[in-house]
Scaffold this motif. Structure first.
Motif, PDB file in Angstrom:
ATOM      1  N   GLN A 256       0.855  -1.183   0.000  1.00 11.36           N
ATOM      2  CA  GLN A 256       0.000   0.000   0.000  1.00 11.36           C
ATOM      3  C   GLN A 256       0.888   1.229   0.000  1.00 11.36           C
ATOM      4  OE1 GLN A 256      -2.952   0.232   3.143  1.00 11.36           O
ATOM      5  NE2 GLN A 256      -4.179   1.625   1.906  1.00 11.36           N
ATOM      6  N   ALA A 257       0.765   1.978  -1.083  1.00 11.28           N
ATOM      7  CA  ALA A 257       1.494   3.227  -1.219  1.00 11.28           C
ATOM      8  C   ALA A 257       0.670   4.364  -0.612  1.00 11.28           C
ATOM      9  CB  ALA A 257       1.777   3.505  -2.683  1.00 11.28           C
ATOM     10  N   PRO A 258       1.317   5.449  -0.228  1.00  8.00           N
ATOM     11  CA  PRO A 258       0.587   6.583   0.361  1.00  8.00           C
ATOM     12  C   PRO A 258      -0.524   7.071  -0.554  1.00  8.00           C
ATOM     13  CG  PRO A 258       2.937   6.872   0.642  1.00  8.00           C
ATOM     14  CD  PRO A 258       2.770   5.684  -0.253  1.00  8.00           C
ATOM     15  N   GLY A 259      -1.719   7.160  -0.021  1.00  9.87           N
ATOM     16  CA  GLY A 259      -2.844   7.659  -0.787  1.00  9.87           C
ATOM     17  C   GLY A 259      -3.429   6.693  -1.800  1.00  9.87           C
ATOM     18  N   LYS A 260      -2.960   5.456  -1.777  1.00 10.53           N
ATOM     19  CA  LYS A 260      -3.445   4.474  -2.749  1.00 10.53           C
ATOM     20  C   LYS A 260      -4.037   3.273  -2.036  1.00 10.53           C
ATOM     21  CE  LYS A 260      -0.353   5.691  -6.541  1.00 10.53           C
ATOM     22  NZ  LYS A 260       0.605   5.178  -7.558  1.00 10.53           N
ATOM     23  N   GLN A 261      -4.798   2.504  -2.801  1.00  8.72           N
ATOM     24  CA  GLN A 261      -5.380   1.290  -2.244  1.00  8.72           C
ATOM     25  C   GLN A 261      -4.326   0.193  -2.136  1.00  8.72           C
ATOM     26  OE1 GLN A 261      -8.787   0.379  -4.768  1.00  8.72           O
ATOM     27  NE2 GLN A 261     -10.158   1.386  -3.313  1.00  8.72           N
ATOM     28  N   ARG A 262      -4.584  -0.717  -1.220  1.00  6.61           N
ATOM     29  CA  ARG A 262      -3.697  -1.867  -1.095  1.00  6.61           C
ATOM     30  C   ARG A 262      -3.825  -2.727  -2.351  1.00  6.61           C
ATOM     31  NH1 ARG A 262      -3.731  -4.604   4.754  1.00  6.61           N
ATOM     32  NH2 ARG A 262      -3.369  -2.415   5.221  1.00  6.61           N
TER      33      ARG A 262
END
Length: 114
Positions: free
Chosen positions: A39-45
């Motif tokens: 999971q990247a910052p601001g993104k979905q897993r």
């Protein structure tokens, strides 16, 4: 209660490599598929890779040819070898035991600097 403990994350430059490890506590490790999500910052897993009981790996298109998932049933450990890392690989990486009930580790952070 299944516990999964990840390690191996860190800071690496673009083009570098890291190897993530995940050690499971349960005795049924060899009977379950395992996966790595991120999971990247601001993104979905998202699913990065998964490995079957028999050792067959499946990969997200974004990591094919760069990442390799493997398992050592004797050590109850699943690995994620990450090569040619890119800034877009920056994320928290989670180990998951897949099954009727999924069990998640606490995550390990990977940061790729440009």
């Amino acid at each position: 209660q299944v516990q999964l403990v990840e390690s191996g994350g860190g800071l690496v430059q673009t083009g570098g490599s890291l190897r993530l490890s995940c050690v499971a506590s349960d005795s049924t490790f060899s009977g379950n598929a395992m996966g790595w999500y991120r999971q990247a910052p601001g993104k979905q897993r998202e699913l990065v890779a998964r490995i079957s009981i028999g050792g067959t790996g499946i990969y997200a298109d974004s990591v094919k040819g760069r990442f390799t998932i493997s398992r050592d049933n004797a050590k109850k450990t699943v690995y994620l070898q990450m090569n040619n890392l890119k800034p877009e690989d920056t994320a928290v990486y989670y180990c998951v035991r897949l099954g009727r009930q999924d069990y998640w580790g606490q995550g390990t952070r990977v940061t790729v600097s440009s």
